[in-house]
Design an enzyme around this catalytic site. Sequence first.
Site, PDB file in Angstrom:
ATOM      1  N   GLN A 103       0.822  -1.212   0.000  1.00  0.00           N
ATOM      2  CA  GLN A 103       0.000   0.000   0.000  1.00  0.00           C
ATOM      3  C   GLN A 103       0.850   1.253   0.000  1.00  0.00           C
ATOM      4  O   GLN A 103       2.074   1.215   0.143  1.00  0.00           O
ATOM      5  CB  GLN A 103      -0.913  -0.009   1.236  1.00  0.00           C
ATOM      6  CG  GLN A 103      -0.166  -0.099   2.553  1.00  0.00           C
ATOM      7  CD  GLN A 103      -1.103  -0.328   3.732  1.00  0.00           C
ATOM      8  OE1 GLN A 103      -1.202   0.509   4.613  1.00  0.00           O
ATOM      9  NE2 GLN A 103      -1.767  -1.492   3.750  1.00  0.00           N
ATOM     10  N   HIS A 105       0.273   5.787   1.030  1.00  0.00           N
ATOM     11  CA  HIS A 105      -0.606   6.842   1.526  1.00  0.00           C
ATOM     12  C   HIS A 105      -0.285   8.166   0.826  1.00  0.00           C
ATOM     13  O   HIS A 105       0.887   8.446   0.545  1.00  0.00           O
ATOM     14  CB  HIS A 105      -0.430   7.031   3.034  1.00  0.00           C
ATOM     15  CG  HIS A 105      -0.569   5.768   3.822  1.00  0.00           C
ATOM     16  ND1 HIS A 105      -1.741   5.041   3.859  1.00  0.00           N
ATOM     17  CD2 HIS A 105       0.313   5.098   4.592  1.00  0.00           C
ATOM     18  CE1 HIS A 105      -1.558   3.972   4.626  1.00  0.00           C
ATOM     19  NE2 HIS A 105      -0.325   3.981   5.074  1.00  0.00           N
ATOM     20  N   GLU A 122       3.970   8.395   8.672  1.00  0.00           N
ATOM     21  CA  GLU A 122       3.894   7.556   9.863  1.00  0.00           C
ATOM     22  C   GLU A 122       5.269   7.018  10.249  1.00  0.00           C
ATOM     23  O   GLU A 122       6.235   7.125   9.484  1.00  0.00           O
ATOM     24  CB  GLU A 122       2.932   6.390   9.626  1.00  0.00           C
ATOM     25  CG  GLU A 122       3.319   5.494   8.458  1.00  0.00           C
ATOM     26  CD  GLU A 122       2.220   4.511   8.078  1.00  0.00           C
ATOM     27  OE1 GLU A 122       1.420   4.130   8.945  1.00  0.00           O
ATOM     28  OE2 GLU A 122       2.166   4.124   6.892  1.00  0.00           O
ATOM     29  N   HIS A 180       4.806   0.397   0.985  1.00  0.00           N
ATOM     30  CA  HIS A 180       5.206  -0.376   2.165  1.00  0.00           C
ATOM     31  C   HIS A 180       4.197  -1.469   2.478  1.00  0.00           C
ATOM     32  O   HIS A 180       3.066  -1.451   1.988  1.00  0.00           O
ATOM     33  CB  HIS A 180       5.334   0.543   3.387  1.00  0.00           C
ATOM     34  CG  HIS A 180       4.050   1.212   3.782  1.00  0.00           C
ATOM     35  ND1 HIS A 180       3.653   2.428   3.260  1.00  0.00           N
ATOM     36  CD2 HIS A 180       3.052   0.836   4.629  1.00  0.00           C
ATOM     37  CE1 HIS A 180       2.493   2.775   3.777  1.00  0.00           C
ATOM     38  NE2 HIS A 180       2.101   1.812   4.606  1.00  0.00           N
ATOM     39  N   ARG A 200      -4.589   0.637  -1.440  1.00  0.00           N
ATOM     40  CA  ARG A 200      -4.087  -0.724  -1.541  1.00  0.00           C
ATOM     41  C   ARG A 200      -3.665  -1.007  -2.976  1.00  0.00           C
ATOM     42  O   ARG A 200      -4.453  -0.825  -3.906  1.00  0.00           O
ATOM     43  CB  ARG A 200      -5.164  -1.740  -1.134  1.00  0.00           C
ATOM     44  CG  ARG A 200      -5.468  -1.771   0.342  1.00  0.00           C
ATOM     45  CD  ARG A 200      -6.330  -2.985   0.704  1.00  0.00           C
ATOM     46  NE  ARG A 200      -7.013  -2.743   1.959  1.00  0.00           N
ATOM     47  CZ  ARG A 200      -8.259  -2.294   2.064  1.00  0.00           C
ATOM     48  NH1 ARG A 200      -8.964  -2.072   0.969  1.00  0.00           N
ATOM     49  NH2 ARG A 200      -8.797  -2.094   3.234  1.00  0.00           N
TER      50      ARG A 200
END
Length: 326
Positions: A103, A105, A122, A180, A200
């Site tokens: 996936q 982001h 993150e 990642h 995804r």
Amino acid sequence: MNKLYPLKFKTIFKDKIWGGSKIKTVLGKDFSPLSNCGETWEISGVKSDVSIVENGPLAGNSLSALLEEKKAALVGRSVYERFGNEFPLLVKFIDANDDLSIQVHPNDELARKRHNSFGKTEMWYVIQADEGASLISGFNQPVNEEIYVQKFNEGKLNDILNKEAVTADDVFFLPAGRVHTIGKGLLIAEIQQTSDITYRIYDFDRVDDKGNKRELHVQEALAAIDYNYYDNYKTQYVAADNKVVELVDCPYFTTNVLAYNKNVVRDYSNLDSFVIHVCLEGSYVLQFDDQVLAVAKGDCILIPASTQIVELKTNAAFKILESYIH
């Protein structure tokens, strides 16, 4: 509404197709209602899952209601000016009993344009790793969108992804745009921007208990991916007892690891921010003003900006992540 103090919230349990039992067995959250809990959200301002205070006179209040009422006293003046009534961080534990989807982001700009949302940068701290566990972070060679699409269409995406062997206490910083996945056998603490937007790319053709595959976002991901190749994807740091060790310092959060076998005073008076403690190992008593709060492995505590000095008292040893916003 009552005066602010260090807050603990009710755990939000998330059922995931790849979830396992370590939330119970390793973190001690044996009150989980789920047999295969993949995630817990410990401190969340995401609108669909807002945290509820568990301790003290403010118990029962939501994080969003507290923020609207207390504003800068809760998060700090500069943080409130920047984020308003949106709490800017989301704290999770992730138990991967199977590989998560590959996936990516979006960053702030793309997330704002497409979803009216923050992006998702993150970091991961590996609490426990089974022997042979691994994860994917970034690419293992220089690529561009054309090469990426070609490999994807050929079913050879893994050929260009960077796979890392992982052990406990490893740290990975994942800026928005980095492809990642968390691999099977990992229990991770995650600090991230407040966002639940995930594209995804590939989910190993898994199906749920109704026989349905999960939705993929192959085309949406193309504009979100950072195609750059980097020499190193693992955060390098030197662990040290009874010291504050910085792990990540980015525009969205700063995270340190503290491993202490004695009492320590943390003075946050120079910070214009809330502080979050994530207890990774051991236990301690958090003393503030004339009050105390017992903290154990798996607990996450939000220290409001108005609480400037705390003491962490222990009879043994503990390890925590400490996060705030500059």
